[in-house]
Write a protein that holds these residues in place. Structure first.
Motif, mmCIF file in Angstrom:
data_model
loop_
_atom_site.group_PDB
_atom_site.id
_atom_site.type_symbol
_atom_site.label_atom_id
_atom_site.label_comp_id
_atom_site.label_asym_id
_atom_site.label_seq_id
_atom_site.Cartn_x
_atom_site.Cartn_y
_atom_site.Cartn_z
ATOM 1 N N PRO A 65 9.885 13.599 42.961
ATOM 2 C CA PRO A 65 11.016 13.247 43.846
ATOM 3 C C PRO A 65 12.357 13.219 43.108
ATOM 4 O O PRO A 65 13.383 13.586 43.683
ATOM 5 C CB PRO A 65 10.651 11.858 44.372
ATOM 6 N N ALA A 66 12.369 12.807 41.854
ATOM 7 C CA ALA A 66 13.614 12.708 41.088
ATOM 8 C C ALA A 66 14.055 14.053 40.511
ATOM 9 O O ALA A 66 15.184 14.174 40.032
ATOM 10 C CB ALA A 66 13.448 11.701 39.950
ATOM 11 N N PRO A 99 16.485 11.123 44.478
ATOM 12 C CA PRO A 99 16.737 9.734 44.079
ATOM 13 C C PRO A 99 16.590 9.612 42.569
ATOM 14 O O PRO A 99 16.021 10.496 41.927
ATOM 15 C CB PRO A 99 15.627 8.969 44.799
ATOM 16 N N PRO A 100 17.088 8.529 41.995
ATOM 17 C CA PRO A 100 16.862 8.330 40.558
ATOM 18 C C PRO A 100 15.366 8.126 40.304
ATOM 19 O O PRO A 100 14.627 7.735 41.210
ATOM 20 C CB PRO A 100 17.666 7.065 40.225
ATOM 21 N N PRO A 101 14.925 8.396 39.088
ATOM 22 C CA PRO A 101 13.497 8.207 38.795
ATOM 23 C C PRO A 101 13.106 6.742 38.937
ATOM 24 O O PRO A 101 13.854 5.845 38.549
ATOM 25 C CB PRO A 101 13.347 8.693 37.361
ATOM 26 N N GLY A 102 11.940 6.522 39.511
ATOM 27 C CA GLY A 102 11.433 5.164 39.679
ATOM 28 C C GLY A 102 10.691 4.699 38.438
ATOM 29 O O GLY A 102 10.518 5.449 37.470
ATOM 30 N N PRO A 103 10.231 3.460 38.454
ATOM 31 C CA PRO A 103 9.528 2.901 37.293
ATOM 32 C C PRO A 103 8.272 3.689 36.919
ATOM 33 O O PRO A 103 7.972 3.847 35.725
ATOM 34 C CB PRO A 103 9.163 1.477 37.718
ATOM 35 N N ASP A 104 7.542 4.204 37.915
ATOM 36 C CA ASP A 104 6.338 4.986 37.607
ATOM 37 C C ASP A 104 6.696 6.273 36.881
ATOM 38 O O ASP A 104 6.032 6.668 35.930
ATOM 39 C CB ASP A 104 5.553 5.313 38.879
ATOM 40 N N CYS A 105 7.746 6.933 37.339
ATOM 41 C CA CYS A 105 8.202 8.152 36.686
ATOM 42 C C CYS A 105 8.666 7.847 35.264
ATOM 43 O O CYS A 105 8.320 8.557 34.322
ATOM 44 C CB CYS A 105 9.335 8.796 37.478
ATOM 45 N N LEU A 140 9.604 25.314 34.573
ATOM 46 C CA LEU A 140 9.920 24.248 35.521
ATOM 47 C C LEU A 140 10.333 24.756 36.899
ATOM 48 O O LEU A 140 9.861 24.258 37.912
ATOM 49 C CB LEU A 140 11.017 23.343 34.947
ATOM 50 N N SER A 141 11.210 25.726 36.934
ATOM 51 C CA SER A 141 11.708 26.186 38.234
ATOM 52 C C SER A 141 10.603 26.805 39.091
ATOM 53 O O SER A 141 10.665 26.758 40.312
ATOM 54 C CB SER A 141 12.874 27.156 38.063
ATOM 55 N N SER A 142 9.565 27.341 38.471
ATOM 56 C CA SER A 142 8.456 27.892 39.262
ATOM 57 C C SER A 142 7.676 26.791 39.973
ATOM 58 O O SER A 142 6.926 27.062 40.901
ATOM 59 C CB SER A 142 7.526 28.732 38.385
ATOM 60 N N TYR A 143 7.852 25.540 39.562
ATOM 61 C CA TYR A 143 7.219 24.398 40.215
ATOM 62 C C TYR A 143 8.195 23.643 41.117
ATOM 63 O O TYR A 143 7.937 22.531 41.534
ATOM 64 C CB TYR A 143 6.629 23.445 39.176
ATOM 65 N N GLY A 144 9.367 24.240 41.366
ATOM 66 C CA GLY A 144 10.350 23.609 42.240
ATOM 67 C C GLY A 144 11.141 22.505 41.567
ATOM 68 O O GLY A 144 11.758 21.680 42.226
ATOM 69 N N ILE A 145 11.132 22.494 40.250
ATOM 70 C CA ILE A 145 11.830 21.452 39.497
ATOM 71 C C ILE A 145 13.125 22.032 38.941
ATOM 72 O O ILE A 145 13.137 23.094 38.328
ATOM 73 C CB ILE A 145 10.943 20.917 38.351
ATOM 74 N N ASN A 146 14.219 21.319 39.161
ATOM 75 C CA ASN A 146 15.513 21.731 38.662
ATOM 76 C C ASN A 146 15.616 21.283 37.202
ATOM 77 O O ASN A 146 15.670 20.086 36.923
ATOM 78 C CB ASN A 146 16.609 21.082 39.505
ATOM 79 N N PRO A 147 15.658 22.235 36.244
ATOM 80 C CA PRO A 147 15.710 21.867 34.822
ATOM 81 C C PRO A 147 16.883 20.958 34.467
ATOM 82 O O PRO A 147 16.770 20.098 33.595
ATOM 83 C CB PRO A 147 15.815 23.216 34.109
ATOM 84 N N VAL A 200 16.036 17.326 34.879
ATOM 85 C CA VAL A 200 15.086 16.765 33.919
ATOM 86 C C VAL A 200 15.829 15.947 32.869
ATOM 87 O O VAL A 200 15.461 14.821 32.568
ATOM 88 C CB VAL A 200 14.237 17.879 33.266
ATOM 89 N N LYS A 201 16.899 16.521 32.338
ATOM 90 C CA LYS A 201 17.688 15.818 31.327
ATOM 91 C C LYS A 201 18.250 14.516 31.890
ATOM 92 O O LYS A 201 18.200 13.469 31.237
ATOM 93 C CB LYS A 201 18.817 16.716 30.826
ATOM 94 N N ALA A 202 18.767 14.564 33.110
ATOM 95 C CA ALA A 202 19.321 13.359 33.738
ATOM 96 C C ALA A 202 18.244 12.301 33.945
ATOM 97 O O ALA A 202 18.493 11.109 33.733
ATOM 98 C CB ALA A 202 19.975 13.722 35.074
ATOM 99 N N ALA A 203 17.052 12.726 34.339
ATOM 100 C CA ALA A 203 15.956 11.768 34.558
ATOM 101 C C ALA A 203 15.526 11.137 33.238
ATOM 102 O O ALA A 203 15.297 9.922 33.172
ATOM 103 C CB ALA A 203 14.778 12.456 35.225
#
Length: 106
Positions: free
Chosen positions: A46-47, A54-60, A79-86, A89-92
């Protein structure tokens, strides 16, 4: 026991076996990569995906802090092939208070 009761018992037993096998298969699909169970990575999706995550939660954050992030650099280009914005990742990682790996410091 009548034929109907036996049939119901057999169906219930079959269902229980199928559910047990399904749970075992799910466990097998999960493999550790860079000290993180691949199923646990979903806690951060989700993050890292979507337009306004949303910002990463405690579990993340627990997953991020447990991960070998330098090892994870090897997978950065996937990462992008899994729908994740690289970029997210740095921000999270930063938001979770973990050390930014060398591959993301630029």
């Amino acid at each position: 026991m009548g034929k109907n009761n036996t049939k119901i018992l057999m169906q219930f037993t079959t269902l229980a076996m199928v559910l047990t096998i399904a749970m075992m298969v799910k466990e097998v699909k999960s493999i550790p990569i860079c000290k993180v169970n691949t199923n646990d990575l979903e806690k951060c999706r989700p993050a890292l995906a979507g337009r306004n995550p949303p910002p990463p939660g405690p579990d993340c954050c627990a997953v991020v802090k447990a991960a070998d992030l330098e090892c994870a650099c090897r997978y950065k280009h996937n990462l992008s092939s899994y729908g994740i914005n690289p970029a997210r990742v740095k921000a999270a990682i930063h938001s979770c208070g973990a050390r930014i790996p060398s591959c993301l410091r630029r």
